[in-house]
Design an enzyme around this catalytic site. Structure first.
Site, short mmCIF file in Angstrom:
data_model
loop_
_atom_site.label_atom_id
_atom_site.label_comp_id
_atom_site.label_asym_id
_atom_site.label_seq_id
_atom_site.Cartn_x
_atom_site.Cartn_y
_atom_site.Cartn_z
CG ASP A 109 9.54 -26.37 31.82
OD1 ASP A 109 9.35 -26.14 33.03
OD2 ASP A 109 8.79 -25.94 30.94
CB SER A 110 6.20 -29.14 33.47
OG SER A 110 6.05 -27.73 33.35
CE1 TYR A 150 5.04 -32.77 33.89
CE2 TYR A 150 6.88 -32.70 35.40
CZ TYR A 150 6.28 -33.23 34.28
OH TYR A 150 6.94 -34.18 33.53
N GLY A 151 2.07 -28.07 37.64
CA GLY A 151 1.83 -27.21 38.80
C GLY A 151 0.60 -27.54 39.62
CB CYS A 209 9.86 -27.14 35.78
SG CYS A 209 8.22 -27.29 36.47
CG ASN A 210 10.09 -21.88 39.48
OD1 ASN A 210 10.68 -21.21 40.31
ND2 ASN A 210 10.19 -21.61 38.19
CD GLU A 227 1.18 -22.69 28.44
OE1 GLU A 227 0.35 -23.38 27.83
OE2 GLU A 227 2.19 -23.17 29.01
CB CYS A 274 5.94 -19.83 37.83
SG CYS A 274 5.10 -20.67 36.47
CB THR A 275 8.91 -21.70 33.53
OG1 THR A 275 7.60 -22.30 33.62
CG2 THR A 275 9.96 -22.67 34.03
CG HIS A 276 4.38 -20.13 32.11
ND1 HIS A 276 5.08 -21.28 32.38
CD2 HIS A 276 3.53 -20.43 31.10
CE1 HIS A 276 4.65 -22.25 31.58
NE2 HIS A 276 3.72 -21.75 30.79
N1 DGL Z 1 6.97 -24.99 34.60
C1 DGL Z 1 5.99 -24.78 35.67
C2 DGL Z 1 6.68 -24.02 36.82
O1 DGL Z 1 7.68 -23.34 36.64
C3 DGL Z 1 4.75 -24.06 35.18
C4 DGL Z 1 3.91 -24.87 34.23
C5 DGL Z 1 3.34 -26.11 34.87
O2 DGL Z 1 2.46 -26.02 35.75
O3 DGL Z 1 3.77 -27.20 34.49
O4 DGL Z 1 6.22 -24.09 37.93
#
Ligand code: DGL
Length: 269
Positions: free
Chosen positions: A13-14, A45-46, A76-77, A155, A187-189
């Site tokens: 994941d990011s 990363y998004g 990570c999506n 977060e 998205c993971t969050h």
């Molecule tokens: N892990 C990213 C996702 O699932 C979200 C956090 C990021 O932007 O890195 O898209």
């Protein structure tokens, strides 16, 4: 030397959000060893470019492959949206990603074939969810919406906060107009916002949590490939990050749904 079946599943994941996928894997596959890699020094990363995400993802895939994993799960999506082909081309183990899993689950549960997808700007701009969904069912209508404020709100821990609720209502407006029956949390969050989002979209809209669906896919794949760990002892869980930011333990526990154990540091030189 360990037999391949006893090798760990590598999850990456990011940053820290992919721990929602680790949590789902722990619940679904309680005897599998896991190694999680979170690129906390370079998150988010998004909002980064495709080229940057591809080169970071390749580095992480190499790192995990050097640790002998039997399966890679791209949690990570955003990485899954733009780098999954790059990752697959570099490794010789199966690769699962949250986009493929989420798309399949959404098509399976949608009855009116009108699916909403929410994610980071890079995920939504890539159109990866829409492509995956329409490859499975060309007659499905897909409505996508980037929700860049959700990652910082989660977060911050504002999972049930008025500001998050208002933000969600605003983001959902255009998607609502389309009368969707299913909403993919791309998205993971976002799984942490499930109760609030369900409230905002109403109980008739089905929420698809790609963390749960990718864990289900991992279980099926390990069975099918005869790669499930036959050991019934407590598995080992390793967490590797590239930085340990302030409040990391508290934040990690929120995503993991249990205490966040000690983490290891990795640096790319
Ligand atoms: N892990 C990213 C996702 O699932 C979200 C956090 C990021 O932007 O890195 O898209």
């Amino acid at each position: 030397m360990k037999a391949e079946r006893e090798h760990a599943i590598g999850v990456f994941d990011s940053g820290i959000g992919g721990l929602t996928v680790v949590r789902a894997l722990m619940d679904r596959l309680p005897f599998e060893n896991l190694i999680y890699f979170g690129d906390t020094a370079r998150v988010p990363y998004g909002i980064k470019s495709v080229e940057t995400i591809q080169s970071f993802s390749a580095q992480i895939a190499d790192y995990l492959m050097a640790r002998q994993v039997k399966l890679l799960v791209v949690a990570c999506n955003t990485m899954a949206a733009v780098a999954s082909e790059v990752i697959k081309a570099r490794v010789n183990v199966p690769v699962l990603d949250v986009i493929d899993a989420g798309a399949r689950a959404a098509v399976a549960v949608s009855d009116r074939h009108a699916i909403g997808v929410i994610g980071t700007p890079t995920t939504i701009n890539s159109n990866a969810y829409a492509r995956s969904i329409q490859a499975l069912r060309p007659d499905v209508r897909v409505y996508s919406q980037a929700c860049p404020l959700f990652v910082p709100l989660v977060e911050e821990g504002w999972l049930d906060h008025e500001v998050t609720r208002l933000t969600a209502r605003e983001y959902m407006k255009p998607v609502f107009v389309e009368n969707i029956d299913t909403l993919v949390l791309g998205c993971t969050h976002y799984p942490l916002l499930k109760p609030l989002l369900q409230d905002v979209v109403g109980s008739s809209v089905r929420l698809v949590d790609s963390a749960l669906t990718v864990a289900e896919q991992a279980a099926g794949l390990l069975q099918a490939m005869d790669l499930a760990n036959p050991q019934r002892s407590q598995p080992s869980y390793r967490y590797v990050v590239t930085d340990i930011p302030l409040r990391f333990q508290a934040l990690g526990s929120r995503f993991l749904g249990r205490d966040m154990p000690a983490v290891e540091m990795a640096r790319f030189t």
